[in-house]
Write an enzyme that holds these catalytic residues in place. Sequence first.
Site, PDB file in Angstrom:
ATOM      1  N   LYS A  25       0.851  -1.187   0.000  1.00  0.00           N
ATOM      2  CA  LYS A  25       0.000   0.000   0.000  1.00  0.00           C
ATOM      3  C   LYS A  25       0.882   1.229   0.000  1.00  0.00           C
ATOM      4  O   LYS A  25       2.018   1.184   0.494  1.00  0.00           O
ATOM      5  CB  LYS A  25      -0.875   0.011   1.255  1.00  0.00           C
ATOM      6  CG  LYS A  25      -2.107   0.865   1.129  1.00  0.00           C
ATOM      7  CD  LYS A  25      -3.137   0.176   0.251  1.00  0.00           C
ATOM      8  CE  LYS A  25      -4.522   0.679   0.400  1.00  0.00           C
ATOM      9  NZ  LYS A  25      -5.507  -0.357   0.029  1.00  0.00           N
ATOM     10  N   GLY A  59     -20.207   6.799   2.786  1.00  0.00           N
ATOM     11  CA  GLY A  59     -19.260   6.990   1.672  1.00  0.00           C
ATOM     12  C   GLY A  59     -19.979   6.923   0.347  1.00  0.00           C
ATOM     13  O   GLY A  59     -20.791   6.024   0.114  1.00  0.00           O
ATOM     14  N   GLY A  83     -18.081   7.654  -2.703  1.00  0.00           N
ATOM     15  CA  GLY A  83     -17.062   7.683  -3.748  1.00  0.00           C
ATOM     16  C   GLY A  83     -17.383   6.544  -4.697  1.00  0.00           C
ATOM     17  O   GLY A  83     -18.515   6.036  -4.749  1.00  0.00           O
ATOM     18  N   ASN A  84     -16.372   6.106  -5.402  1.00  0.00           N
ATOM     19  CA  ASN A  84     -16.543   5.045  -6.378  1.00  0.00           C
ATOM     20  C   ASN A  84     -17.156   3.782  -5.769  1.00  0.00           C
ATOM     21  O   ASN A  84     -18.093   3.184  -6.315  1.00  0.00           O
ATOM     22  CB  ASN A  84     -15.141   4.760  -6.924  1.00  0.00           C
ATOM     23  CG  ASN A  84     -15.163   3.827  -8.063  1.00  0.00           C
ATOM     24  OD1 ASN A  84     -16.042   3.936  -8.902  1.00  0.00           O
ATOM     25  ND2 ASN A  84     -14.249   2.895  -8.085  1.00  0.00           N
ATOM     26  N   GLY A 122     -18.871   3.261  -2.767  1.00  0.00           N
ATOM     27  CA  GLY A 122     -20.229   3.427  -2.260  1.00  0.00           C
ATOM     28  C   GLY A 122     -21.237   3.565  -3.394  1.00  0.00           C
ATOM     29  O   GLY A 122     -22.335   3.007  -3.337  1.00  0.00           O
TER      30      GLY A 122
HETATM   31  N1  GLU Z   1      -7.138   0.054  -3.273  1.00  0.00           N
HETATM   32  C1  GLU Z   1      -7.930  -1.119  -3.489  1.00  0.00           C
HETATM   33  C2  GLU Z   1      -7.987  -1.968  -2.244  1.00  0.00           C
HETATM   34  O1  GLU Z   1      -7.833  -1.511  -1.135  1.00  0.00           O
HETATM   35  C3  GLU Z   1      -7.490  -1.880  -4.731  1.00  0.00           C
HETATM   36  C4  GLU Z   1      -6.076  -2.330  -4.748  1.00  0.00           C
HETATM   37  C5  GLU Z   1      -5.592  -2.813  -6.119  1.00  0.00           C
HETATM   38  O2  GLU Z   1      -6.369  -2.773  -7.059  1.00  0.00           O
HETATM   39  O3  GLU Z   1      -4.435  -3.195  -6.188  1.00  0.00           O
HETATM   40  O4  GLU Z   1      -8.252  -3.138  -2.303  1.00  0.00           O
END
Ligand code: GLU
Length: 425
Positions: free
Chosen positions: A104, A216, A218-219, A221
């Site tokens: 992350k 939420g 965003g995308n 929700g």
């Molecule tokens: N950010 C998204 C998650 O928390 C997607 C991560 C990704 O597609 O690598 O799962």
Amino acid sequence: MSYNPFESAQAQFDKVAEMMNLEPDARALLREPMKEYHFSIPVKMDDGSTKVFKGYRVNHNYARGPAKGGIRFHPHETADTVRALSTWMTWKCAVADLPLGGGKGGVVCDPRTMSLGEQERMCRGYIRQGFAAFGALVDVPAPDVMSNPQHMLWMLDEYETLARAHYPGAITGKPVGAGGSLGRTEATGYGGIYVLKDLMDAEGIKFEDTRASIQGFGNVGEYAARLYTEYGGKVITISTYDLGDKTSYTFRKKDGCNIEELVSIKDKFGTIDKAKAKDLGYEILPGDVWIAEDVEILIPAALESQITPATFPQISKNVKIICELANGPTTPDCDPLIQEKGIMVLPDFLANAGGVTVSYFEQVQGNMNYFWSREEAIEKLHYSMSKAFKGVYELSKEKNLYMRDAAYIIAIDKVYKAVKQRGWC
Ligand code: GLU
């Protein structure tokens, strides 16, 4: 009380490692991230000044494949939130059976207050500073809270310029037509509602008999609200952040929100136009009341640490299921209260695995340089989510386990086997 998400992630792991009687060496390895980068990103702002943004990238574990996970843009980002989020990515990829590890990233910033040019320079700066960390076979970023496909393409462009070749698998969540997969935008929200449907079918609950409250818009929700409504449920409240007022509001319509109508009056960060919502007959309430709504389904789809022992008493006695689409929305000290009340939880790293699943499909398609139809991507997503759900649900029934613990047992066991086979412990 304030929560540290990394301590929450470790507490969840420790609890299940104990239940599994995991050996001490493996516990020591799996409760900490394996690699971590901190960098400063100098960005030329439109007014001629230079602002230095703090950036992070953490790889929790990569025994099952390259680290994978989004980059979050948030003014309150910390090293510990990124550590927690990367840990949850490891379990998410494992429970969804993707050949990927957990990573992350984060930048302490607020893109809502930055021009497009400033955002582009920040994205490119992030890759320039973090270049050594990334690669299709090393660690692969994607969108997360407040980052989007355009940000990903700027990052990929910077990466490919430095690497002097095309590497479509180095970043996912790209725009469709520029290496992105059809179905990626709706993947997280849809994936969550697919597993909600599987749970409801298994428990004999009908969508028509349920109402939902969503935190939420965003995308995630938005697409969850769409599919939940399509399946016959009624969304009563949606809570979302208002950029202008720097606070959250809950929008309520007792006979059911019209999702398309609300989407048409929101901006790309999820702020709903209050004046227009009022004209359309919505009640506008304080942001935190979404949790107290009289509904059967709660869908936290915003940030971590929202369902806690302090907020839990407000939850309606009618709530049957919490479908966690945010990462880490429930704190570990609240799990016993939820269990006691007999509320079923679709744990975050199962329920929101749809996004990373289609990210993985994007890599596969990019590697073949052959792109699927939306139907094909969505059908494969549905299959993959239902398969992951089935494993977790069956284990929870067989061993009489809380679903979060069942999901953790499956995920930890897979990662444990991989580290063991590689000789890391
Ligand atoms: N950010 C998204 C998650 O928390 C997607 C991560 C990704 O597609 O690598 O799962």
